[in-house]
Design a protein around this motif. Structure first.
Motif, PDB file in Angstrom:
ATOM      1  N   TYR A 148      -7.131  -3.384   5.581  1.00  0.00           N
ATOM      2  CA  TYR A 148      -6.812  -2.549   4.430  1.00  0.00           C
ATOM      3  C   TYR A 148      -7.941  -2.452   3.410  1.00  0.00           C
ATOM      4  O   TYR A 148      -8.098  -1.430   2.747  1.00  0.00           O
ATOM      5  CB  TYR A 148      -5.534  -3.062   3.745  1.00  0.00           C
ATOM      6  CG  TYR A 148      -4.329  -2.871   4.610  1.00  0.00           C
ATOM      7  CD1 TYR A 148      -3.597  -1.695   4.557  1.00  0.00           C
ATOM      8  CD2 TYR A 148      -3.953  -3.841   5.530  1.00  0.00           C
ATOM      9  CE1 TYR A 148      -2.511  -1.495   5.391  1.00  0.00           C
ATOM     10  CE2 TYR A 148      -2.872  -3.649   6.366  1.00  0.00           C
ATOM     11  CZ  TYR A 148      -2.150  -2.476   6.285  1.00  0.00           C
ATOM     12  OH  TYR A 148      -1.078  -2.280   7.124  1.00  0.00           O
ATOM     13  N   VAL A 161       0.845  -1.203   0.000  1.00  0.00           N
ATOM     14  CA  VAL A 161       0.000   0.000   0.000  1.00  0.00           C
ATOM     15  C   VAL A 161       0.880   1.253   0.000  1.00  0.00           C
ATOM     16  O   VAL A 161       0.617   2.205  -0.753  1.00  0.00           O
ATOM     17  CB  VAL A 161      -0.995  -0.028   1.180  1.00  0.00           C
ATOM     18  CG1 VAL A 161      -1.617   1.342   1.402  1.00  0.00           C
ATOM     19  CG2 VAL A 161      -2.075  -1.071   0.924  1.00  0.00           C
ATOM     20  N   LYS A 162       1.935   1.279   0.793  1.00  0.00           N
ATOM     21  CA  LYS A 162       2.852   2.423   0.812  1.00  0.00           C
ATOM     22  C   LYS A 162       3.513   2.617  -0.555  1.00  0.00           C
ATOM     23  O   LYS A 162       3.642   3.745  -1.039  1.00  0.00           O
ATOM     24  CB  LYS A 162       3.927   2.253   1.892  1.00  0.00           C
ATOM     25  CG  LYS A 162       3.453   2.554   3.279  1.00  0.00           C
ATOM     26  CD  LYS A 162       4.588   2.415   4.276  1.00  0.00           C
ATOM     27  CE  LYS A 162       4.131   2.736   5.673  1.00  0.00           C
ATOM     28  NZ  LYS A 162       5.192   2.560   6.665  1.00  0.00           N
ATOM     29  N   LYS A 177      -4.116   4.811  -5.114  1.00  0.00           N
ATOM     30  CA  LYS A 177      -4.800   4.695  -3.830  1.00  0.00           C
ATOM     31  C   LYS A 177      -5.143   3.234  -3.547  1.00  0.00           C
ATOM     32  O   LYS A 177      -5.461   2.483  -4.467  1.00  0.00           O
ATOM     33  CB  LYS A 177      -6.092   5.512  -3.840  1.00  0.00           C
ATOM     34  CG  LYS A 177      -5.899   6.963  -4.109  1.00  0.00           C
ATOM     35  CD  LYS A 177      -7.240   7.631  -4.295  1.00  0.00           C
ATOM     36  CE  LYS A 177      -7.057   9.031  -4.847  1.00  0.00           C
ATOM     37  NZ  LYS A 177      -8.224   9.496  -5.545  1.00  0.00           N
ATOM     38  N   LYS A 178      -5.130   2.859  -2.278  1.00  0.00           N
ATOM     39  CA  LYS A 178      -5.500   1.474  -1.935  1.00  0.00           C
ATOM     40  C   LYS A 178      -6.932   1.175  -2.340  1.00  0.00           C
ATOM     41  O   LYS A 178      -7.276   0.042  -2.652  1.00  0.00           O
ATOM     42  CB  LYS A 178      -5.259   1.168  -0.462  1.00  0.00           C
ATOM     43  CG  LYS A 178      -6.195   1.817   0.500  1.00  0.00           C
ATOM     44  CD  LYS A 178      -5.907   1.375   1.931  1.00  0.00           C
ATOM     45  CE  LYS A 178      -6.712   2.208   2.869  1.00  0.00           C
ATOM     46  NZ  LYS A 178      -7.614   1.553   3.706  1.00  0.00           N
ATOM     47  N   GLU A 179      -7.779   2.214  -2.394  1.00  0.00           N
ATOM     48  CA  GLU A 179      -9.173   2.030  -2.812  1.00  0.00           C
ATOM     49  C   GLU A 179      -9.289   1.719  -4.300  1.00  0.00           C
ATOM     50  O   GLU A 179     -10.349   1.311  -4.772  1.00  0.00           O
ATOM     51  CB  GLU A 179      -9.984   3.300  -2.487  1.00  0.00           C
ATOM     52  CG  GLU A 179     -10.124   3.563  -1.005  1.00  0.00           C
ATOM     53  CD  GLU A 179      -8.912   4.251  -0.372  1.00  0.00           C
ATOM     54  OE1 GLU A 179      -8.869   4.288   0.868  1.00  0.00           O
ATOM     55  OE2 GLU A 179      -8.010   4.737  -1.099  1.00  0.00           O
ATOM     56  N   GLU A 207       0.860   4.006  -2.957  1.00  0.00           N
ATOM     57  CA  GLU A 207       0.564   5.411  -2.651  1.00  0.00           C
ATOM     58  C   GLU A 207       1.711   6.328  -3.044  1.00  0.00           C
ATOM     59  O   GLU A 207       1.484   7.429  -3.552  1.00  0.00           O
ATOM     60  CB  GLU A 207       0.210   5.566  -1.173  1.00  0.00           C
ATOM     61  CG  GLU A 207      -1.147   4.962  -0.843  1.00  0.00           C
ATOM     62  CD  GLU A 207      -1.485   4.974   0.639  1.00  0.00           C
ATOM     63  OE1 GLU A 207      -0.585   5.211   1.478  1.00  0.00           O
ATOM     64  OE2 GLU A 207      -2.671   4.728   0.953  1.00  0.00           O
ATOM     65  N   LYS A 208       2.935   5.878  -2.852  1.00  0.00           N
ATOM     66  CA  LYS A 208       4.108   6.660  -3.238  1.00  0.00           C
ATOM     67  C   LYS A 208       4.115   6.927  -4.745  1.00  0.00           C
ATOM     68  O   LYS A 208       4.679   7.915  -5.206  1.00  0.00           O
ATOM     69  CB  LYS A 208       5.381   5.907  -2.826  1.00  0.00           C
ATOM     70  CG  LYS A 208       6.670   6.587  -3.184  1.00  0.00           C
ATOM     71  CD  LYS A 208       7.853   5.760  -2.732  1.00  0.00           C
ATOM     72  CE  LYS A 208       9.152   6.379  -3.216  1.00  0.00           C
ATOM     73  NZ  LYS A 208      10.303   5.534  -2.923  1.00  0.00           N
TER      74      LYS A 208
END
Length: 133
Positions: free
Chosen positions: A98, A62-63, A71-73, A66-67
């Motif tokens: 998550y 996830v990181k 998005k995790k969504e 996002e980086k």
């Protein structure tokens, strides 16, 4: 249709040795290679705990997503490989932390073994940029 492709290194030395990317983004499509709980130092995080390994993997991925603007969504598919079906409850607990709200497709597979005997879980993901709820 032509898409711009971006290969993303996840930090594992083996990525360069084997010649693969941890994440490939092609247009809106995002593919995440199978990932285990190996730390940057080369040790297995959470030995003996499927929950700790799964949580470590989800957090790491996830990181990384996002980086890179994902998005995790926007994750639409998760594949989980575990060396025992008895780990499902613990892995589900980590997964739900998550993805309970966004509810991507999820496939669980029981497998005989992973690269190291202390590795209990491997996780792959797919996302589509712009597909968040």
């Amino acid at each position: 249709m032509d898409f711009k492709r971006k290969n993303i290194h996840g930090g594992a030395a083996f990525e360069d040795v084997a010649g693969y990317s941890r994440v490939v983004i092609a247009g809106p499509f995002v593919y995440v290679s199978g990932t285990t709980a190996v730390t940057p130092e080369g040790t297995v995080y959470g030995e003996g705990s499927p929950y700790e390994q799964a949580k470590y993997i989800f957090e790491k991925l996830v990181k990384l997503l996002e980086k890179n603007g994902v998005k995790k969504e926007e994750v639409v598919k998760v594949n989980i490989y575990a060396t025992s079906s008895s780990y499902n409850g613990e892995i589900t607990k980590a997964y739900s932390e998550y993805f309970k709200e966004s509810r991507p497709c999820c496939t669980w597979l029981g497998i005989k073994e992973l690269n190291r005997p202390t590795q209990l879980v491997e996780i792959e993901m797919q996302a589509i940029i712009g597909a968040a709820l």
